[in-house]
Design a protein around this motif. Structure first.
Motif, mmCIF file in Angstrom:
data_model
loop_
_atom_site.group_PDB
_atom_site.id
_atom_site.type_symbol
_atom_site.label_atom_id
_atom_site.label_comp_id
_atom_site.label_asym_id
_atom_site.label_seq_id
_atom_site.Cartn_x
_atom_site.Cartn_y
_atom_site.Cartn_z
ATOM 1 N N ASN A 161 0.927 -1.267 0.179
ATOM 2 C CA ASN A 161 -0.262 -0.004 0.168
ATOM 3 C C ASN A 161 1.130 1.371 0.055
ATOM 4 O O ASN A 161 0.211 2.339 0.136
ATOM 5 N N GLY A 162 2.164 1.174 -0.146
ATOM 6 C CA GLY A 162 2.845 2.191 -0.084
ATOM 7 C C GLY A 162 3.475 2.719 0.988
ATOM 8 O O GLY A 162 4.340 3.708 1.032
ATOM 9 N N VAL A 163 3.254 2.077 2.196
ATOM 10 C CA VAL A 163 3.960 2.321 3.442
ATOM 11 C C VAL A 163 5.361 1.482 3.695
ATOM 12 O O VAL A 163 5.585 0.621 3.272
ATOM 13 N N GLU A 164 6.162 2.245 4.237
ATOM 14 C CA GLU A 164 7.521 1.943 4.522
ATOM 15 C C GLU A 164 7.592 2.008 6.004
ATOM 16 O O GLU A 164 7.439 2.795 6.804
ATOM 17 N N LEU A 165 8.226 0.833 6.668
ATOM 18 C CA LEU A 165 8.447 0.724 7.842
ATOM 19 C C LEU A 165 9.935 0.276 8.073
ATOM 20 O O LEU A 165 10.442 -0.464 7.457
ATOM 21 N N ASP A 166 10.480 0.954 8.976
ATOM 22 C CA ASP A 166 11.909 0.718 9.464
ATOM 23 C C ASP A 166 12.049 0.278 10.961
ATOM 24 O O ASP A 166 11.196 0.735 11.912
ATOM 25 N N PHE A 167 12.521 -0.852 11.170
ATOM 26 C CA PHE A 167 12.728 -1.324 12.541
ATOM 27 C C PHE A 167 14.352 -1.423 12.784
ATOM 28 O O PHE A 167 14.926 -1.515 11.993
ATOM 29 N N ASP A 168 14.759 -1.160 14.106
ATOM 30 C CA ASP A 168 16.101 -1.340 14.458
ATOM 31 C C ASP A 168 16.407 -2.901 14.529
ATOM 32 O O ASP A 168 15.637 -3.774 14.305
ATOM 33 N N GLU A 169 17.664 -2.894 15.099
ATOM 34 C CA GLU A 169 18.328 -4.485 15.152
ATOM 35 C C GLU A 169 17.631 -5.211 16.262
ATOM 36 O O GLU A 169 17.590 -6.573 15.899
ATOM 37 N N ASP A 170 16.894 -4.815 17.110
ATOM 38 C CA ASP A 170 16.145 -5.396 18.037
ATOM 39 C C ASP A 170 14.673 -5.728 17.560
ATOM 40 O O ASP A 170 13.904 -6.479 18.460
ATOM 41 N N GLY A 171 14.329 -5.260 16.466
ATOM 42 C CA GLY A 171 12.887 -5.420 16.138
ATOM 43 C C GLY A 171 11.982 -4.193 16.082
ATOM 44 O O GLY A 171 10.843 -4.339 16.118
ATOM 45 N N ASN A 172 12.348 -2.979 17.069
ATOM 46 C CA ASN A 172 11.472 -2.088 17.557
ATOM 47 C C ASN A 172 11.520 -1.285 16.442
ATOM 48 O O ASN A 172 12.285 -0.969 15.555
ATOM 49 N N ILE A 173 9.995 -0.635 16.159
ATOM 50 C CA ILE A 173 9.810 0.340 15.118
ATOM 51 C C ILE A 173 10.448 1.502 15.277
ATOM 52 O O ILE A 173 10.488 1.825 16.579
ATOM 53 N N ILE A 174 10.988 2.102 14.395
ATOM 54 C CA ILE A 174 11.605 3.458 14.356
ATOM 55 C C ILE A 174 11.004 4.217 13.444
ATOM 56 O O ILE A 174 11.254 5.573 13.768
ATOM 57 N N GLU A 175 10.409 3.918 12.454
ATOM 58 C CA GLU A 175 9.829 5.127 11.610
ATOM 59 C C GLU A 175 8.503 4.164 10.630
ATOM 60 O O GLU A 175 8.899 3.242 10.118
ATOM 61 N N ILE A 176 7.639 4.945 10.552
ATOM 62 C CA ILE A 176 6.630 4.750 9.594
ATOM 63 C C ILE A 176 6.392 5.567 8.622
ATOM 64 O O ILE A 176 6.188 7.157 9.029
#
Length: 142
Positions: free
Chosen positions: A65-80
Motif C-alpha cells: 500500500n506504499g507504507v515503509e516501516l523501519d525497524f532497529d536491530e532488536d525489532g523495534n519500530i523506528i519509522e513509519i
C-alpha cells in the motif's frame, strides 16, 4: 511474446522468493508489529546491516500500500512513512501520542511517524508536523 510473459512470470516468482527469504531474518517483534497493524501484503523486506551511515536502522519493510516501516536491530519500530500519503493506522503509534491526536487532531489522518533517540515526529495529512519528546509528550508544532 511467450518468452516475454514467461520471463515476467519468473521475475515475479524470484522476487517473491527473495522477500520470503529475507522475512526469516526479520525479528519476531517486527513480524508481530506488522501482523498487528499492517496485515496487507509485504512487498519487500530488506536488511540494512551493512549501511554504515544508518547504524540504528537495520530492517526496511515496504508494503504493497506504499507504507515503509523501519525497524532497529532488536525489532523495534523506528519509522513509519507513507510514500503516497496513505493513512497510517493510529493504533500503530505510541499510546501517549494517540491520546494527544484524538484530543487535538481527531479529524486529521497521520501519514508519517519517526522516533529518534530523544524525540518523535508525526506528519499529518494536512501538512502539519508535530514534535514530541521521547516519552510521547507534546513539544511543539514544527
Amino acid at each position: 511474446m511467450k518468452k516475454v510473459i514467461l520471463s515476467g512470470f519468473f521475475a515475479l516468482c524470484s522476487f517473491g522468493m527473495f522477500a520470503q527469504a529475507d522475512a526469516k531474518n526479520l525479528p519476531s517483534k517486527s513480524k508481530s508489529f506488522i501482523e498487528q497493524h499492517f496485515s496487507s501484503n509485504t512487498v519487500e523486506i530488506k536488511e540494512n546491516s551493512n549501511w554504515q551511515i544508518w547504524e540504528d536502522e537495520k530492517y526496511e519493510v515496504k508494503l504493497a500500500n506504499g507504507v515503509e516501516l523501519d525497524f532497529d536491530e532488536d525489532g523495534n519500530i523506528i519509522e513509519i512513512e507513507s510514500q503516497d500519503n496513505t493513512v497510517i493506522p493510529i493504533e500503530a503509534l505510541p499510546s501517549k501520542i494517540i491520546s494527544y491526536l484524538e484530543k487535538n487532531y481527531a479529524d486529521v489522518q497521520v501519514i508519517g511517524w519517526e522516533k529518534q533517540k530523544k524525540e518523535q515526529e508525526i506528519e499529518l495529512a494536512n501538512g502539519i508536523e508535530l514534535e514530541f519528546d521521547g516519552q510521547g509528550n507534546f513539544r511543539k508544532i514544527d
